[in-house]
Design an enzyme around this catalytic site. Structure first.
Site, short mmCIF file in Angstrom:
data_model
loop_
_atom_site.label_atom_id
_atom_site.label_comp_id
_atom_site.label_asym_id
_atom_site.label_seq_id
_atom_site.Cartn_x
_atom_site.Cartn_y
_atom_site.Cartn_z
N PRO A 227 -3.49 -11.56 10.63
CA PRO A 227 -3.80 -11.31 12.12
C PRO A 227 -3.86 -9.76 12.42
O PRO A 227 -3.44 -8.88 11.79
CB PRO A 227 -2.43 -11.73 12.97
CG PRO A 227 -1.34 -11.89 12.22
CD PRO A 227 -2.07 -12.17 10.63
N ASN B 231 0.81 -1.32 0.01
CA ASN B 231 -0.17 -0.21 0.07
C ASN B 231 0.79 1.30 -0.03
O ASN B 231 2.04 1.17 -0.08
CB ASN B 231 -0.82 -0.12 1.28
CG ASN B 231 -0.09 -0.16 2.59
OD1 ASN B 231 0.57 0.84 2.80
ND2 ASN B 231 -0.44 -1.34 3.19
N PHE C 133 -4.18 3.97 14.47
CA PHE C 133 -4.09 5.04 13.49
C PHE C 133 -5.03 4.81 12.46
O PHE C 133 -5.23 3.27 11.98
CB PHE C 133 -2.63 5.11 12.98
CG PHE C 133 -1.93 6.05 13.93
CD1 PHE C 133 -1.27 5.39 15.07
CD2 PHE C 133 -1.57 7.38 13.59
CE1 PHE C 133 -0.49 6.39 15.88
CE2 PHE C 133 -1.01 8.15 14.27
CZ PHE C 133 -0.20 7.45 15.78
N LYS D 38 -11.61 -1.93 18.03
CA LYS D 38 -10.41 -2.50 18.59
C LYS D 38 -10.31 -2.40 20.21
O LYS D 38 -8.96 -3.02 20.72
CB LYS D 38 -9.17 -1.71 17.75
CG LYS D 38 -9.41 -1.60 16.39
CD LYS D 38 -8.27 -2.25 15.81
CE LYS D 38 -8.61 -2.09 14.14
NZ LYS D 38 -7.68 -3.15 13.35
N LYS E 146 8.12 -17.71 -10.33
CA LYS E 146 7.38 -16.53 -11.04
C LYS E 146 6.16 -17.23 -11.88
O LYS E 146 6.50 -18.11 -12.50
CB LYS E 146 8.46 -15.87 -11.82
CG LYS E 146 7.82 -14.71 -12.46
CD LYS E 146 8.97 -13.83 -13.28
CE LYS E 146 8.16 -12.84 -13.92
NZ LYS E 146 9.04 -12.20 -15.10
N1 CTP Z 1 -4.01 -2.94 12.22
C1 CTP Z 1 -3.26 -3.63 12.85
N2 CTP Z 1 -3.42 -5.16 12.06
C2 CTP Z 1 -4.07 -5.35 11.02
C3 CTP Z 1 -4.80 -4.19 10.55
C4 CTP Z 1 -4.82 -3.06 11.26
O1 CTP Z 1 -2.68 -3.64 13.60
N3 CTP Z 1 -4.02 -6.42 10.40
C5 CTP Z 1 -3.93 -1.46 13.01
C6 CTP Z 1 -3.26 -0.58 12.22
O2 CTP Z 1 -1.93 -0.37 12.40
C7 CTP Z 1 -4.12 0.85 12.57
C8 CTP Z 1 -5.36 0.36 13.12
O3 CTP Z 1 -5.41 -1.05 13.21
O4 CTP Z 1 -3.42 1.33 14.01
C9 CTP Z 1 -6.42 0.32 12.10
O5 CTP Z 1 -6.12 -0.05 10.99
P1 CTP Z 1 -6.87 0.10 9.55
O6 CTP Z 1 -6.45 -0.59 8.56
O7 CTP Z 1 -7.33 1.48 9.44
O8 CTP Z 1 -8.16 -0.76 10.29
P2 CTP Z 1 -8.85 -2.10 9.93
O9 CTP Z 1 -9.19 -2.46 11.28
O10 CTP Z 1 -7.96 -2.98 8.99
O11 CTP Z 1 -10.28 -1.57 9.37
P3 CTP Z 1 -10.49 -1.35 7.56
O12 CTP Z 1 -9.31 -1.72 6.73
O13 CTP Z 1 -11.72 -2.07 7.49
O14 CTP Z 1 -10.79 0.24 7.56
#
Ligand code: CTP
Length: 402
Positions: free
Chosen positions: A311, A210, A332, A350, A292
């Protein structure tokens, strides 16, 4: 950012070819709001002229302790009393030896001996001089007397040799000075940070990632180090330099996939604060190819990828933290729409005390941002600012809660 606004720095130069870097250092300190008074040893004037330093700082430069421009002819007292910090750069082996012994036979050493303010020395010398047992003993003595040491680093030296003893670059010294003045809000605290993107392989040459640059997570690491914390920075693939250790310490662990990031976090969980800043991939490719993937000439079918959920690192840490109230978890979220409602929902989902949200992805990779802080007690805003400034404000905010 004007972190040094109102600070008066006595920049004391001893002899060394690295003196040329101090011209840039003086400029950076002044640009950031400090007033800089330069004092030079006789040897320093062989490398840089007082005229250069006077022109850069806008203040008369002093080169000996008998300078009649000081009305009472006590330059050592007058100059050091006005200072918030004496910064000896470059600090030659000879000057460090004098300071560690408490000698006072020239302007720089007498200023250091007569000071009431803190002292930082920035060593610069040939590698043999640095490695010499006498220099190492002097360094230890300076440290045990509370003198700050910035550097040195390793690299090519003016003499053509390569090794330890090279003075830090002007920007690094500047950052060290800024760090020195930051309030030590997290002394004795351990801070765990995830930063950057993760990368999920499709085959050995392709993958899914990403747009996260890692800048916000690294800024938080820097602000935590400046606050005196012991930092563990778990970084996904990004090209940022590890913040320098000036007043705290940092252990950087590089990882690639979300699973690796999760494993590293679980290993390092003994922390007071956990900042989950990384943009973690929610899914990984279950059937990643070991070779590949080739286009098949006869049939143009697209490869079929099966995804499995990664996870949720933050949710796992939050679960573990419920019993011990440690670490204090900060999530975040970058959202494209409905920032406040998504952020509030995410904080509850969370089960964390603080979620920091911003509107993305336009802020990815930029140096500044604006943040919305969502807590049980309500929401508050941090207006647009440089990410390091925001990181310092966040540390200040959180330090009151742990
Ligand atoms: N996070 C994490 N592990 C994951 C996904 C997210 O620790 N597998 C943490 C990120 O580091 C961030 C927070 O969760 O602090 C929110 O991440 P985000 O990607 O915005 O949230 P998601 O729970 O994945 O929700 P969505 O993608 O549906 O918005």
């Amino acid at each position: 950012m004007n972190s040094l606004q109102g600070k008066h720095i006595l920049l004391a130069m001893s002899g060394g070819i690295a003196a040329f870097k101090v011209a840039e250092l003086a400029r950076l300190l002044i640009q950031d709001g400090a007033s800089v008074q330069v004092a030079m040893s006789e040897a320093a004037t062989q490398f840089m002229t007082p005229v250069t330093m006077q022109a850069l700082t806008g203040q008369p430069v002093y080169t000996n302790q008998w300078d009649a421009r000081i009305p009472n002819n006590m330059a050592h007292i007058e100059l050091s009393r006005k200072a918030d910090l004496i910064l000896v750069a470059p600090a030659s082996a000879d000057m460090m030896a004098k300071i560690s012994l408490g000698l006072a036979d020239d302007l720089i050493s007498v200023l250091c001996l007569a000071r009431e303010c803190p002292l930082i020395v920035v060593p610069a010398m040939n590698k043999q001089m640095w490695e010499n047992a006498a220099t190492q003993e002097n360094i230890q003595k300076l440290k045990s007397n509370g003198v700050g040491i910035l550097g040195p680093t390793s690299g090519t030296q003016a003499c053509g040799e390569n090794g330890m003893g090279r003075m830090l670059e002007a920007k690094e010294i500047f950052e060290g000075v800024v760090a020195f003045f930051q309030p030590k809000l997290l002394t004795g605290k351990k801070v765990l940070i995830t930063a950057g993107p993760t990368y999920e392989a499709i085959d050995p040459v392709r993958g899914i990632t990403n747009k996260s640059s890692g800048k916000m997570g690294f800024a938080i690491a820097q602000a935590a180090i400046e606050s005196g914390a012991k930092v563990t920075l778990i970084a996904g693939p990004c090209h940022l330099d590890t913040p320098l250790e000036f007043t705290g310490s940092v252990n950087r662990i590089n990882v690639t996939s979300a699973q690796e990031m999760s494993d590293a976090v679980m290993q390092e969980l003994d922390a007071d604060i956990f900042f989950a800043v990384a943009a973690v991939a929610d899914w990984t490719v279950e059937n990643a190819a070991t070779q590949k993937i080739k286009k098949d000439g006869s049939n143009q079918a697209s490869p079929e990828l099966n995804f499995k959920l990664n996870p949720d690192i933050l949710a796992e840490v939050s679960k573990k933290s419920q019993a011990s109230q440690k670490p204090f978890c900060v999530g975040f979220a970058a959202e494209t729409n409905d920032l406040e409602s998504h952020a509030k929902e995410k904080r509850v989902k969370k089960n964390i005390p603080l979620l920091v949200a911003n509107l993305g992805p336009s802020t990815f990779g930029l140096d500044d941002n604006e943040l919305l802080l969502v807590e049980e007690s309500g929401t508050s805003k941090m207006p647009r600012a440089n990410k390091l400034t925001l990181a310092r404000q966040l540390i200040n905010h959180i330090s009151k809660k742990i």
